[in-house]
Design an enzyme around this catalytic site. Structure first.
Site, mmCIF file in Angstrom:
data_model
loop_
_atom_site.group_PDB
_atom_site.id
_atom_site.type_symbol
_atom_site.label_atom_id
_atom_site.label_comp_id
_atom_site.label_asym_id
_atom_site.label_seq_id
_atom_site.Cartn_x
_atom_site.Cartn_y
_atom_site.Cartn_z
ATOM 1 N N GLY A 194 -11.010 118.152 5.469
ATOM 2 C CA GLY A 194 -11.468 116.880 6.011
ATOM 3 C C GLY A 194 -10.551 115.695 5.735
ATOM 4 C CB SER A 195 -7.976 114.339 6.626
ATOM 5 O OG SER A 195 -7.845 115.168 7.760
ATOM 6 N NE ARG A 196 -11.193 107.332 7.932
ATOM 7 C CZ ARG A 196 -12.188 107.074 8.783
ATOM 8 N NH1 ARG A 196 -11.905 106.583 9.992
ATOM 9 N NH2 ARG A 196 -13.437 107.302 8.439
#
Length: 226
Positions: A194-196
């Site tokens: 998970g990240s951005r």
């Protein structure tokens, strides 16, 4: 369209699976020494199988069906747009721009794509923390990789991208280097878990996405030159 860097995500998945297998074998061996060989072996083998299935799912990497047309900026990542803002002066971009932030959940595809056709002007890694990527301001604190593109369609125009680590995303793997010529939609990086990612485009572009919209990396048109 077949693009460069295909298979790199699968290679990363296989590496993690092999490491997990070695750990599984070591745990089974210890269990055998303690007289619990069968039960421990069955248990860790089941967990390893679940991990393998999840890892192959997580590192899936379909080819993008990238739209054609002048002045288009496509989404660099797969996920949900949760921030759209106009910045008077961005240090990342080097001036006024639009910022579009995309949150990648743990079930989203985590390979990123080139937003425009052009040359990679820089690839810069900044060390930092690993705060939750759910926080839209985590880019100011978390480890990130900044990639700037010089447009091949409009001389002097640029588009910026910042890949941001999260709580689980402890590794950002750029596939590109400074000076690489890229086509819109080509694979450029991988963020593990998970990240951005933040996209920075000139104010001369009209935004084509809205808050809450789900976007597809290399396919969804995020902005277009007016």
């Amino acid at each position: 369209m077949e693009m460069r860097h295909g298979g790199k995500a699968r290679h990363a998945a296989l590496k993690l699976i092999v490491i997990a297998l070695l750990v599984t074998c070591a745990i089974a061996a210890v269990g055998g020494l303690l007289g619990l060989g069968l039960w421990v072996a069955v248990g860790v083998a089941f967990l390893w199988l679940l991990f393998t299935i999840f890892t192959f799912y997580f590192f899936r990497d379909p080819n993008a069906s990238t739209p054609e047309g002048p002045g288009l900026v496509v989404s660099p990542g797969h996920g949900k747009v949760d921030v759209i803002e106009q910045l008077a002066d961005s240090k990342v971009f080097g001036g006024p721009c639009h910022r579009i932030s995309i949150f990648l959940s743990v079930i989203d595809i985590h390979v990123q794509n080139a937003p425009i056709t052009g040359k990679v002007a820089c690839v810069t890694r900044t060390s930092g923390k690993f705060m939750s990527a759910l926080k839209s301001d985590c880019a100011d604190f978390n480890e990130n990789v900044h990639i700037m593109f010089n447009s091949a369609e409009t001389p002097g125009e640029k588009v910026g991208l910042r890949l941001i680590a999260g709580v689980l995303a402890r590794r950002i793997v750029p596939f590109v280097e400074t000076g690489d010529e890229m086509r819109r939609g080509e694979r450029i990086s991988l963020i593990q878990f998970g990240s951005r990612c933040d996209l920075y485009v000139p104010l001369s572009h009209q935004l084509k996405v809205s808050l809450g919209q789900r976007v597809v990396g290399g396919e969804t048109v995020v902005a277009a030159k007016t």
